[in-house]
Every structure is written in structure tokens, then in C-alpha cells.
Design a protein around this motif. Structure first.
Motif, PDB file in Angstrom:
ATOM      1  N   THR A 195     -76.354  18.445-119.670  1.00  0.00           N
ATOM      2  CA  THR A 195     -76.355  17.332-120.619  1.00  0.00           C
ATOM      3  C   THR A 195     -76.731  16.038-119.910  1.00  0.00           C
ATOM      4  N   VAL A 196     -76.084  15.752-118.797  1.00  0.00           N
ATOM      5  CA  VAL A 196     -76.331  14.506-118.073  1.00  0.00           C
ATOM      6  C   VAL A 196     -77.761  14.476-117.536  1.00  0.00           C
ATOM      7  N   ALA A 197     -78.242  15.587-117.003  1.00  0.00           N
ATOM      8  CA  ALA A 197     -79.626  15.624-116.516  1.00  0.00           C
ATOM      9  C   ALA A 197     -80.605  15.374-117.659  1.00  0.00           C
ATOM     10  N   GLY A 198     -80.319  15.942-118.820  1.00  0.00           N
ATOM     11  CA  GLY A 198     -81.176  15.703-119.976  1.00  0.00           C
ATOM     12  C   GLY A 198     -81.197  14.242-120.374  1.00  0.00           C
ATOM     13  N   GLN A 199     -80.033  13.611-120.385  1.00  0.00           N
ATOM     14  CA  GLN A 199     -79.990  12.184-120.740  1.00  0.00           C
ATOM     15  C   GLN A 199     -80.692  11.337-119.672  1.00  0.00           C
ATOM     16  N   GLY A 200     -80.661  11.787-118.440  1.00  0.00           N
ATOM     17  CA  GLY A 200     -81.355  11.055-117.385  1.00  0.00           C
ATOM     18  C   GLY A 200     -82.851  10.972-117.588  1.00  0.00           C
ATOM     19  N   THR A 201     -83.409  11.894-118.369  1.00  0.00           N
ATOM     20  CA  THR A 201     -84.853  11.845-118.629  1.00  0.00           C
ATOM     21  C   THR A 201     -85.241  10.597-119.405  1.00  0.00           C
ATOM     22  N   CYS A 202     -84.290  10.006-120.121  1.00  0.00           N
ATOM     23  CA  CYS A 202     -84.590   8.783-120.873  1.00  0.00           C
ATOM     24  C   CYS A 202     -84.978   7.654-119.922  1.00  0.00           C
ATOM     25  N   LEU A 203     -84.231   7.506-118.822  1.00  0.00           N
ATOM     26  CA  LEU A 203     -84.553   6.446-117.849  1.00  0.00           C
ATOM     27  C   LEU A 203     -85.796   6.791-117.043  1.00  0.00           C
ATOM     28  N   ALA A 204     -85.968   8.068-116.723  1.00  0.00           N
ATOM     29  CA  ALA A 204     -87.188   8.465-116.025  1.00  0.00           C
ATOM     30  C   ALA A 204     -88.410   8.140-116.877  1.00  0.00           C
ATOM     31  N   GLU A 205     -88.320   8.427-118.167  1.00  0.00           N
ATOM     32  CA  GLU A 205     -89.411   8.129-119.090  1.00  0.00           C
ATOM     33  C   GLU A 205     -89.660   6.628-119.176  1.00  0.00           C
ATOM     34  N   TRP A 206     -88.582   5.855-119.258  1.00  0.00           N
ATOM     35  CA  TRP A 206     -88.709   4.402-119.370  1.00  0.00           C
ATOM     36  C   TRP A 206     -89.410   3.828-118.144  1.00  0.00           C
ATOM     37  N   GLU A 207     -89.058   4.310-116.985  1.00  0.00           N
ATOM     38  CA  GLU A 207     -89.743   3.821-115.778  1.00  0.00           C
ATOM     39  C   GLU A 207     -91.217   4.197-115.793  1.00  0.00           C
ATOM     40  N   GLN A 215     -92.963   4.306-118.317  1.00  0.00           N
ATOM     41  CA  GLN A 215     -93.565   3.414-119.310  1.00  0.00           C
ATOM     42  C   GLN A 215     -93.685   1.977-118.795  1.00  0.00           C
ATOM     43  N   GLY A 216     -93.306   1.743-117.545  1.00  0.00           N
ATOM     44  CA  GLY A 216     -93.506   0.427-116.938  1.00  0.00           C
ATOM     45  C   GLY A 216     -92.305  -0.492-116.955  1.00  0.00           C
ATOM     46  N   LEU A 217     -91.096   0.038-117.004  1.00  0.00           N
ATOM     47  CA  LEU A 217     -89.888  -0.786-116.998  1.00  0.00           C
ATOM     48  C   LEU A 217     -89.890  -1.730-115.790  1.00  0.00           C
ATOM     49  N   GLU A 218     -89.686  -3.027-116.061  1.00  0.00           N
ATOM     50  CA  GLU A 218     -89.686  -4.022-114.992  1.00  0.00           C
ATOM     51  C   GLU A 218     -88.327  -4.691-114.810  1.00  0.00           C
ATOM     52  N   ALA A 219     -87.315  -4.236-115.510  1.00  0.00           N
ATOM     53  CA  ALA A 219     -86.016  -4.908-115.505  1.00  0.00           C
ATOM     54  C   ALA A 219     -85.283  -4.753-114.176  1.00  0.00           C
TER      55      ALA A 219
END
Length: 306
Positions: A147-159, A161-165
Motif C-alpha cells: 500500500t505504502v509503495a503504491g502511494q509513493g508512486t504519486c510523489l514519483a510521478e509528481w517529480e 512532472q517537474g515538481l519544483e517545491a
């Protein structure tokens, strides 16, 4: 644990089953800086939960008895949706607190559904009993490795997509989403947890030095209503020195209004909880600090178009 290969594998595993959700930058009234957002409420069934659900089902040998899950609503819908797409029997337990709309959402996935009196903890107890009686595979809402690894894909995807925060604010219930974020980021960016004042599992655990039970209420309780923080999230938060901030229900409701009135984004209270920390001043960025907010759920307790 080395989480990076687990999350990369999860991303590859679920790629054909989830949506790549959009990101945007908004200027909101009351804030002197733009806020980057990822709109994960646009994921299948209206929350990020589909990521962990698909990863859990696709990475395991599911028994003939299928799967079972306890949920405040969104996780159950995600497991029901994933199970239906993969041809796996699913039984979901939810508390009455989930509300008619989330209960209806789960029912529409085709999963067997049992509504139990009480709160999420009561649904979890029923699901564990069902697991022991039937041999079904438990898909934990927030404290399972898959479950946690699956949710971690959200941040991997965001990065990707060019996350600059520099800093990312994330709502906390049982800790699956923020746990996945911490597992992927590994302190490369600052992660801040945001919880309702009356459902603050992570804040209480960090103060006590271990996960502890908390009393649960709040307008966001049907999504952020876990009684105790997950051990995976707690261990990551303690190791990385994560802050857990608390916001009022009024601040959460106000953030919902801002998202609708200024961005036409309709979210449930949990989906607006992280943003509430910025709008209410509970979190004030340093000069020049780039801030992002993960919007996580779009299933309000009442159908807005009914």
C-alpha cells in the motif's frame, strides 16, 4: 528498507491501471505566493487510494477467497474498483461514519459490502475477523508495504512532472500517503503532515514517542479517521524529523470553499486539509520557500449535484 526500487516497481506494475493526475500552480486569495498542487482527487474513485490498491493486488498471489479491506470509504472504493478490474472477489467493511455517498461509491464497484456501527477501528476489527474466518487477503488501508509503495508512486510521478517545491504539505489519516511520500523523497524535500485537531494520530505519536490511540472526530473523519498512526509512517516520520501540524475544522471547511470558488476544484474535507494549513497561517513559508500541496480526495459526504 530501500524504498526506491519498491516504488519504481510499483509504478511500473500499476501504470496501465491508474491515471496520471494533473498538476497546476495557483495564486489564491490571502497568499502572497503561488502554490503548486497535484490533483490526486482526479484519480480513479476520487482519491489516491487506487495506487496502493492496484499495487497490493498485482504484487501478491491472491487466494481463492479474494481480498478483504476495512475503510473509512476511499480505500474501500479503490480496493473494490481494482478488484473488479482484475476479476478478484472483494469484501469491504466500512463504518456508518463513511456516509451514504462513500458507501454508495463502494457498492457501485460491485464489491460485497458490510456496514458496521462505529468508526474505522470497528470496521478494521470486522475485516480482521473476516480474514481469519475465510482466508481472504487483507489489503490494509495505510500500513501495508505494498500500500505504502503504491502511494509513493504519486510523489514519483509528481517529480517526473517537474515538481519544483522545497516543501510539500500532505494530509494525514493513517499515514499511507505521507508514508509513501517520505519513502520516495527520503528527505530530499521537506514534507509536512497536516491533520485535523481532533484526529491527530501522527502528532500524538510523535509527542508520545510511539503510536498511540487517539479520539477521533472532525468533518474529515470519514477519510482521516484512523485511531492510530501506521507503524510504517511513524518510523519514517521519526527518522526524517517530520512535523505534524493541526488545523481546525473551520479552517478545513474554508479551504474547501477556496478550492471551489477560486479554482473550481470540488474536494471532500480531507482533500482540503493540507491547504488549510497555508490558508489559516498554521504553516508560514520562509521567504522564497516554494510550497506544494497534495490534494487527495474528491468524495464529499453529500452529492453536490443531487
Amino acid at each position: 528498507m530501500d524504498w526506491k526500487p519498491e516504488i519504481i516497481a510499483a509504478a511500473e506494475r500499476i501504470a496501465g491501471h491508474i491515471r496520471r493526475t494533473p498538476v497546476l500552480s495557483l495564486d489564491l486569495s490571502g497568499l502572497a505566493y503561488p502554490v503548486a498542487m497535484k490533483l490526486e482527487q482526479m484519480q480513479h474513485t476520487g482519491s489516491f487510494k487506487a495506487r496502493g490498491a492496484f499495487n497490493s493486488l498485482l504484487s501478491a498471489q491472491v487466494p481463492a477467497g479474494g481480498v478483504v479491506a476495512a475503510s473509512g470509504g476511499n480505500h474501500g472504493a479503490a480496493v473494490g474498483y481494482a478488484a473488479a478490474r482484475l476479476g478478484i472477489p472483494a469484501h469491504i467493511f466500512v463504518p456508518e461514519l463513511a456516509g451514504a455517498e462513500k458507501i454508495g461509491l463502494i457498492r457501485r464497484t460491485g464489491a460485497d459490502l458490510t456496514v458496521v456501527p462505529g468508526v474505522y477501528a470497528d470496521a478494521l476489527a470486522a475485516a480482521l475477523d473476516y480474514e481469519s474466518r475465510t482466508g481472504a487477503m487483507q489489503v490494509h488501508a495505510y500500513d501495508g508495504l505494498a500500500t505504502v509503495a503504491g502511494q509513493g508512486t504519486c510523489l514519483a510521478e509528481w517529480e517526473h512532472q517537474g515538481l519544483e517545491a522545497d516543501t510539500i504539505l500532505i494530509a494525514v489519516g493513517g499515514g499511507g500517503l505521507i508514508g509513501g511520500a517520505m519513502a520516495w523523497l527520503q528527505s530530499r524535500r521537506k514534507v509536512v503532515g497536516v491533520e485535523p485537531e481532533t484526529a491527530c494520530t501522527l502528532h500524538a505519536a510523535l509527542a508520545a514517542g510511539a503510536p498511540v490511540d487517539v479520539e477521533v472526530s472532525s468533518i474529515a473523519a470519514n477519510a482521516l479517521g484512523a485511531k492510530r498512526i501506521g507503524s510504517i509512517c511513524f518510523d519514517l516520520a521519526r527518522a526524517q524529523g517530520i512535523a505534524a501540524l493541526r488545523v481546525t475544522d473551520n479552517a478545513i471547511a474554508a479551504a474547501q470553499q477556496v478550492l471551489w470558488k477560486e479554482a473550481r476544484q470540488l474536494v471532500e474535507p480531507a482533500g482540503a486539509t493540507a491547504l488549510a494549513a497555508l490558508l489559516s497561517g498554521v504553516y508560514t513559508p520562509a521567504p522564497g520557500e516554494r510550497v506544494a500541496v497534495l490534494i487527495c480526495g474528491a468524495n464529499p459526504s453529500k452529492d453536490p449535484l443531487a
